[in-house]
Design an enzyme around this catalytic site. Sequence first.
Site, PDB file in Angstrom:
ATOM      1  N   LYS A 175      28.788  48.973  52.035  1.00 22.69           N
ATOM      2  CA  LYS A 175      29.988  49.269  51.449  1.00 22.69           C
ATOM      3  C   LYS A 175      29.220  48.546  50.244  1.00 22.69           C
ATOM      4  O   LYS A 175      29.309  48.530  48.757  1.00 22.69           O
ATOM      5  CB  LYS A 175      30.765  49.584  52.020  1.00 22.69           C
ATOM      6  CG  LYS A 175      32.137  49.764  50.768  1.00 22.69           C
ATOM      7  CD  LYS A 175      32.234  51.596  50.397  1.00 22.69           C
ATOM      8  CE  LYS A 175      32.771  51.127  48.403  1.00 22.69           C
ATOM      9  NZ  LYS A 175      34.468  51.360  49.568  1.00 22.69           N
ATOM     10  N   LYS A 243      37.167  43.785  42.714  1.00 22.75           N
ATOM     11  CA  LYS A 243      37.144  42.552  43.689  1.00 22.75           C
ATOM     12  C   LYS A 243      36.158  42.996  44.812  1.00 22.75           C
ATOM     13  O   LYS A 243      35.026  41.893  45.675  1.00 22.75           O
ATOM     14  CB  LYS A 243      38.176  43.438  44.635  1.00 22.75           C
ATOM     15  CG  LYS A 243      38.593  42.733  46.312  1.00 22.75           C
ATOM     16  CD  LYS A 243      38.351  43.602  47.139  1.00 22.75           C
ATOM     17  CE  LYS A 243      38.734  45.412  47.047  1.00 22.75           C
ATOM     18  NZ  LYS A 243      38.295  46.083  48.040  1.00 22.75           N
TER      19      LYS A 243
END
Length: 298
Positions: A175, A243
């Site tokens: 990811k 993030k």
Amino acid sequence: MSSSAQTIAFIGLGIMGAPMAGHLVAAGHQVRGHDIAPAGLAQLSAAGGETAGSVAEAVAEADVVITMLPNHPQVEAVVLGEDGVLSHAKPNTLLIDMSTIRPESSQTIARQGAERGIRVLDAPVSGGQAGAVEASLSIMVGGSDDDFASAEAILESLGTTIVHVGPAGAGQVVKAANQLLVAGIIALNAEALLLLESSGLDGRKGMEVLAGGLAGSTVLNRKIDNFANREFSPGFRIDLHDKDMGIVESAARTAGVGLPLAGQVAQLVAAAKAHGLGGHDHSALLALIEDLNGKAAA
């Protein structure tokens, strides 16, 4: 419920979690959801699911627990906290964390889960809000072969590309690579559009041509209206992508590799957040790039 249906606790009913939980209800599962915000609870209830007032209530009788939360502090609090998933789930429960968090957090959760007889997968997703609504997510899964086999039918209700990529934490590394590519491609598309329009051309027409050739991508297909119309409502917020780029940089250090372009993309995303664009869709990198060039958004 059919013989293949399961009792599923779904923790985190945001813009992606709520439609995902609804798909599981539609697939015939008994879904009990929990969130601190009422909107997601109402959406799940409208879809035919049940709501719970606490994590403990949601997971008490669940066969499967799915978490879909913003970042590792929330996941760790919900899963590892004193009144969290591991404290209340019955033995042999399958925990599928579909949040995007640090690989080391996923590994810690898997280790502590195993100590309590809870099976754990990290299964972050790509596809954004549209993919969640359409049940067309790409799902990258870390964990054991047996646990992946147990989860595969459930995940097929949520996505179209489901791949077991390795042991605990592996899903999060894949990811991270995904988020690096997405941010970089968005930034290059934004620069391409600025080049077209600054040259006096119709930017949408130019981008439509690019979308049909080698430069085309799912990112461009999904975001072409955002770019052309300067419509930056999320989608996927720059705050979250910032993030995620931190996770990319941390994963690179762990792997012992230097990723110079990743560093530049991370700084661009961070600059967009500092510029007040954190709550906008990540396609708003275009607004930052236009501002850097002294061009007001159209």
